[in-house]
Enzyme design. Structure first.
Site, PDB file in Angstrom:
ATOM      1  N   ASP A  13      -0.181   2.528  -6.945  1.00 39.94           N
ATOM      2  CA  ASP A  13       0.647   1.464  -6.360  1.00 39.94           C
ATOM      3  C   ASP A  13       1.925   1.213  -7.150  1.00 39.94           C
ATOM      4  O   ASP A  13       2.434   0.090  -7.179  1.00 39.94           O
ATOM      5  CB  ASP A  13      -0.149   0.150  -6.236  1.00 39.94           C
ATOM      6  N   LYS A  16       5.581   4.952  -5.502  1.00 38.96           N
ATOM      7  CA  LYS A  16       5.962   6.365  -5.390  1.00 38.96           C
ATOM      8  C   LYS A  16       6.608   6.669  -4.036  1.00 38.96           C
ATOM      9  O   LYS A  16       7.588   7.406  -3.957  1.00 38.96           O
ATOM     10  CB  LYS A  16       4.718   7.260  -5.565  1.00 38.96           C
ATOM     11  N   GLY A  40      -1.713   4.672  -0.108  1.00 35.04           N
ATOM     12  CA  GLY A  40      -0.904   3.923   0.855  1.00 35.04           C
ATOM     13  C   GLY A  40       0.511   3.900   0.316  1.00 35.04           C
ATOM     14  O   GLY A  40       0.814   3.147  -0.597  1.00 35.04           O
ATOM     15  N   HIS A  41       1.356   4.782   0.831  1.00 32.18           N
ATOM     16  CA  HIS A  41       2.728   4.861   0.332  1.00 32.18           C
ATOM     17  C   HIS A  41       3.645   4.084   1.276  1.00 32.18           C
ATOM     18  O   HIS A  41       3.773   4.429   2.451  1.00 32.18           O
ATOM     19  CB  HIS A  41       3.165   6.323   0.194  1.00 32.18           C
ATOM     20  N   GLN A 224      -2.116   7.991  -5.937  1.00 32.61           N
ATOM     21  CA  GLN A 224      -2.817   7.211  -6.966  1.00 32.61           C
ATOM     22  C   GLN A 224      -2.001   7.240  -8.273  1.00 32.61           C
ATOM     23  O   GLN A 224      -0.793   7.421  -8.210  1.00 32.61           O
ATOM     24  CB  GLN A 224      -4.249   7.718  -7.187  1.00 32.61           C
TER      25      GLN A 224
HETATM   26  P1  IMP Z   1     -11.440   6.096  -4.026  1.00 31.48           P
HETATM   27  O1  IMP Z   1     -10.504   7.157  -4.441  1.00 31.48           O
HETATM   28  O2  IMP Z   1     -11.106   5.508  -2.686  1.00 31.48           O
HETATM   29  O3  IMP Z   1     -12.881   6.488  -4.100  1.00 31.48           O
HETATM   30  O4  IMP Z   1     -11.274   4.871  -5.058  1.00 31.48           O
HETATM   31  C1  IMP Z   1     -11.560   5.019  -6.434  1.00 31.48           C
HETATM   32  C2  IMP Z   1     -10.763   4.012  -7.249  1.00 31.48           C
HETATM   33  O5  IMP Z   1      -9.382   4.354  -7.165  1.00 31.48           O
HETATM   34  C3  IMP Z   1     -10.869   2.578  -6.766  1.00 31.48           C
HETATM   35  O6  IMP Z   1     -10.759   1.713  -7.878  1.00 31.48           O
HETATM   36  C4  IMP Z   1      -9.656   2.412  -5.878  1.00 31.48           C
HETATM   37  O7  IMP Z   1      -9.232   1.074  -5.787  1.00 31.48           O
HETATM   38  C5  IMP Z   1      -8.651   3.262  -6.631  1.00 31.48           C
HETATM   39  N1  IMP Z   1      -7.633   3.831  -5.740  1.00 31.48           N
HETATM   40  C6  IMP Z   1      -7.775   4.875  -4.890  1.00 31.48           C
HETATM   41  N2  IMP Z   1      -6.629   5.138  -4.275  1.00 31.48           N
HETATM   42  C7  IMP Z   1      -5.729   4.256  -4.747  1.00 31.48           C
HETATM   43  C8  IMP Z   1      -4.338   4.052  -4.504  1.00 31.48           C
HETATM   44  O8  IMP Z   1      -3.688   4.771  -3.735  1.00 31.48           O
HETATM   45  N3  IMP Z   1      -3.758   3.046  -5.206  1.00 31.48           N
HETATM   46  C9  IMP Z   1      -4.437   2.278  -6.088  1.00 31.48           C
HETATM   47  N4  IMP Z   1      -5.723   2.443  -6.359  1.00 31.48           N
HETATM   48  C10 IMP Z   1      -6.375   3.419  -5.687  1.00 31.48           C
END
Ligand code: IMP
Length: 423
Positions: A13, A16, A40-41, A224
């Site tokens: 977040d 990017k 989520g970009h 991420q």
């Molecule tokens: P997952 O990748 O959805 O399984 O999530 C694993 C961890 O990464 C969790 O703490 C999510 O909140 C975090 N996470 C996954 N994708 C994002 C992102 O795009 N932005 C921020 N945190 C993320």
């Protein structure tokens, strides 16, 4: 020609999407290399806000080609919704969006497994976005996954049914009640596959390497953040892919010596969504203000983000792991009006002061030491040139540059494409 790489240095977040959108004009190709609809970009321009999950952030540009690389995992259901949103805005993507045959597919049962796995963890849950990311990458490394290229096989449905049957067995093993209607989920999935088939499937590693040989410029877009990397993040509270620079090589099939610049994006403070340790997290008014002014809610899940001061120990670690050559600081505007700002410069770890990022940053092992900085009151959001930026902000930036040894080339002063100051 070389590949430049853009990635997040914190827990995701960082902004990017906005910077990729700003830089797209300089590149022929934008390529996503890992992650999936957990991302989520957000892009804001011409009064519209767009949130992309799987599609590269160069899609709104007239000529840039956008590649979803082999390292990405695609949920056809979410992908279809993303495409329909582009349709609504009359974005012609058919010739501009190319999908790697080697990208893996998220099946409806991957999402169910994600939910069962999280529920089974109880208080120790990861805080996953529940998009099926972990189970899909598990099937990839377990050599069971379904790939986009499988859709070109006559018997792809047999593969699908075999994998789904395996997942349903695993769901029984979890023995956790999850409500679902497989028939409905599969009908949605089939529609998603139909839409996906309207796009071009390519051997993306071949396509990108040929592009490099023909002097095309490529920007690899990370998702991420570095502290969510499966190897270098705050394991197990991480995502299931390599979000760091090396992930661009494996997620696109480009060699390390093809990578030139590495753009590291960070917020002027820190946020985290989901569970896991966060040494500079604030539980006071300052943290609430950051969340309120910065509108810190997840672009994918809408969950409130946890907020805290900038952590330079973690930032320096991410700069090293990624080989960052240029820094880009986001959301400096959110800090306007704070009397005093803090930056964490070292940790107290098991009784010793350290300045490197250790194995374990759980609160029982780590407390933080801060340097303080004078805040600024000026509203940055209307500023258009580096000369207008307040001195106290520049002192804050200069400290970060000195400590990391990397120049801060962009200071973003608001969410809009136009609110970007290049230094
Ligand atoms: P997952 O990748 O959805 O399984 O999530 C694993 C961890 O990464 C969790 O703490 C999510 O909140 C975090 N996470 C996954 N994708 C994002 C992102 O795009 N932005 C921020 N945190 C993320």
């Amino acid at each position: 020609m070389a590949v430049d790489l853009l990635l997040g240095l914190q827990w995701g977040d960082e902004g990017k999407g906005k910077i990729v959108d700003v830089l797209t004009g300089n590149y022929d190709i934008i390529a996503r290399f890992q992650g999936g609809p957990n991302a989520g970009h957000t892009l804001i321009f011409d009064g519209h806000k767009h949130v992309l999950h799987t599609i590269p952030s160069g899609i709104f540009h007239k000529t840039a080609l956008n590649v979803v690389g082999n390292g990405v995992v695609i949920d056809p259901v979410i992908f279809k919704k993303e495409l329909e949103n582009l349709d609504k805005h009359k974005v012609d993507y058919t010739s501009k969006l190319l999908i790697s045959r080697k990208a893996h597919l998220i099946l409806p049962t991957h999402r169910l497994l994600d939910a069962a796995s999280e529920t089974s963890k109880g208080k120790a849950k990861i805080g996953s976005t529940l998009k099926g990311i972990g189970p899909t990458y598990m099937d990839k490394t377990g050599r069971n996954g379904m790939r986009v290229g499988d859709l070109e096989l006559k018997n792809w449905k047999d593969k699908y049914h075999a994998l789904t049957a395996k997942h349903l067995g695993m769901l029984d093993y979890f023995n956790i009640k999850i409500d679902y209607n497989l028939e409905e989920l599969e009908a949605e999935f089939d529609k998603g596959i139909e839409k996906l088939r309207t796009l071009q499937f390519i051997d993306s590693e071949e396509f990108l390497n040929q592009a490099i040989k023909s002097n095309k410029t490529i920007l690899a877009e990370g998702a991420q953040g570095s502290l969510l990397d499966i190897d270098f993040g705050t394991y197990p509270f991480v995502t299931s892919s390599n979000t760091t620079a090396a992930g661009a090589c494996t997620g696109l099939g480009v060699a390390p010596n093809r990578i030139k610049d590495v753009y590291g994006i960070f917020k002027a403070y820190t946020t985290r969504v989901g569970s896991g340790p966060f040494p500079t997290e604030l539980f006071d008014k300052d943290g609430e203000e950051m969340a309120r002014i910065g509108q810190e809610f997840g672009a994918t899940t809408g969950r409130p983000r946890r907020c805290g001061w900038l952590d330079l120990v973690a930032l320096k670690y991410a700069v090293d792991v990624n080989g960052v050559t240029q820094l880009m600081m986001m959301k400096g505007d959110v800090l306007s009006g704070f009397d005093t700002l803090k930056i964490c410069t070292s940790y107290n770890y098991k009784g010793k002061e350290i300045s490197h990022f250790p194995y374990n940053i759980e609160p029982e092992n780590v407390s933080v030491n801060y340097s303080e900085f004078k805040g600024w009151d000026e509203d940055l959001t209307k500023m258009t040139s580096a000369e207008q930026l307040p001195k106290n902000l520049m002192d804050y930036v200069a400290f970060i540059e000195k400590e990391t040894g990397v120049p801060v080339k962009i200071v973003s002063v608001g969410p809009d494409r136009k609110q970007t100051i290049v230094r």
